[in-house]
Write a protein that holds these residues in place. Structure first.
Motif, mmCIF file in Angstrom:
data_model
loop_
_atom_site.group_PDB
_atom_site.id
_atom_site.type_symbol
_atom_site.label_atom_id
_atom_site.label_comp_id
_atom_site.label_asym_id
_atom_site.label_seq_id
_atom_site.Cartn_x
_atom_site.Cartn_y
_atom_site.Cartn_z
ATOM 1 N N CYS A 18 -0.660 57.183 52.470
ATOM 2 C CA CYS A 18 -1.992 57.283 51.871
ATOM 3 C C CYS A 18 -2.533 58.118 53.020
ATOM 4 O O CYS A 18 -3.217 56.519 54.172
ATOM 5 N N SER A 19 -3.520 59.149 52.969
ATOM 6 C CA SER A 19 -4.286 59.130 54.376
ATOM 7 C C SER A 19 -5.621 58.761 53.928
ATOM 8 O O SER A 19 -6.399 58.631 55.098
ATOM 9 N N HIS A 21 -6.432 54.872 53.802
ATOM 10 C CA HIS A 21 -6.106 53.214 54.590
ATOM 11 C C HIS A 21 -4.431 53.391 54.851
ATOM 12 O O HIS A 21 -3.859 52.006 55.581
ATOM 13 N N MET A 25 2.893 54.344 49.659
ATOM 14 C CA MET A 25 2.379 54.357 48.881
ATOM 15 C C MET A 25 3.819 54.044 48.310
ATOM 16 O O MET A 25 4.383 54.078 48.250
ATOM 17 N N PHE A 33 1.126 56.972 44.636
ATOM 18 C CA PHE A 33 -0.075 55.965 44.573
ATOM 19 C C PHE A 33 -0.528 55.176 45.379
ATOM 20 O O PHE A 33 0.403 54.580 45.598
ATOM 21 N N CYS A 34 -1.005 55.347 45.360
ATOM 22 C CA CYS A 34 -2.297 54.374 46.632
ATOM 23 C C CYS A 34 -2.466 53.027 45.555
ATOM 24 O O CYS A 34 -3.553 52.762 45.025
ATOM 25 N N CYS A 37 -5.917 52.270 46.374
ATOM 26 C CA CYS A 37 -6.548 52.868 46.067
ATOM 27 C C CYS A 37 -6.916 52.742 44.551
ATOM 28 O O CYS A 37 -8.727 52.674 43.789
#
Length: 249
Positions: A18-19, A21, A25, A33-34, A37
């Motif tokens: 994740c860019s 956190h 992912m 997906f994170c 997020c």
């Protein structure tokens, strides 16, 4: 293979990070997906829903208060202070609103000549009270007497029901007392509401162009005594008509 086993095969560690956190992912059916997020998105959705509900409730409270259109934005911040009397009246009303929000129940009587900003200050109190989800209602003495007197003409309504409705509000702002309610029967209807609110321990703001002496005589000893029982704030507005000078009243 049951549904839970199938789901565990669908969710796998992803090779991407994740860019936001900077954590690895996960992939669900090939789509990364994170988790953080996703949780934050869910939290935002809940906050937005909570805000939408609060806004709806607030709007309903304000609609139910029926503040005059001219004074729907009247507050303490835009009340014009040109003399010590206005400063004192503003301070007394602001203190009354603060104490009321803190569950201190007492009454307020505001008297003075026309155009001195009494209704502005009353609506400023109402707006502060409504913002804290208290129920307030603004009405003139004439309109209240009319509504109660005509209640029997409406199906499933009665004088007693109408009096109960006006008793039920946390704060009742009764404006123009003594102006258009001079018929004895109409005045008795107004007084019935005031007695009922006293019995239920509810706060009332009474606004009038009468002097304090005239108002005390008009209310009578019994009702005047009840107004003072739980504490009474008296605000006298004795300065010149601000409407004639281009001010807000």
């Amino acid at each position: 293979m049951n549904a839970m086993t199938s789901l565990s095969f669908d969710i796998q560690k992803s090779t991407e990070f994740c860019s936001i956190h900077q954590i690895q992912m996960v992939s669900y059916r090939g789509r990364p997906f994170c988790e953080k997020c996703s949780l934050e998105s869910l939290d935002r959705g809940q906050k937005e829903h909570h805000h939408a509900v609060n806004t709806m409730v607030r709007n309903k409270h304000f609609e139910g208060a029926r503040l005059p259109r001219r004074h729907q934005e009247s507050g303490f911040s835009n009340y014009q202070v040109l003399n010590n009397g206005q400063q004192n009246a503003k301070a007394q009303c602001a203190s009354f609103a603060k104490d009321f929000i803190g569950d201190a129940v007492r009454n307020l009587i505001m008297v003075g000549r026309t155009g001195t900003g009494k209704t502005h200050l009353a609506c400023a109190v109402a707006r502060n009270v409504l913002d804290k989800r208290k129920y307030a209602r603004y009405i003139t003495s004439e309109d209240m007497a009319d509504e109660i007197a005509k209640a029997w003409k409406i199906a499933d309504d009665s004088e007693a029901n109408a009096i109960h409705r006006f008793t039920d509000y946390d704060l009742l702002i009764l404006d123009e007392y003594g102006l258009h309610d001079r018929h004895e029967n109409r005045l008795q209807l107004v007084h019935k509401v005031l007695y009922s609110r006293y019995d239920e321990g509810k706060a009332t703001m009474l606004i009038s162009n009468l002097t304090l002496d005239e108002l005390q005589k008009d209310l009578g000893d019994r009702l005047w005594s009840r107004f003072q029982h739980d504490g009474l704030t008296l605000v006298e507005c004795n300065w010149a008509d601000q409407r004639m000078q281009g001010g807000a009243a």
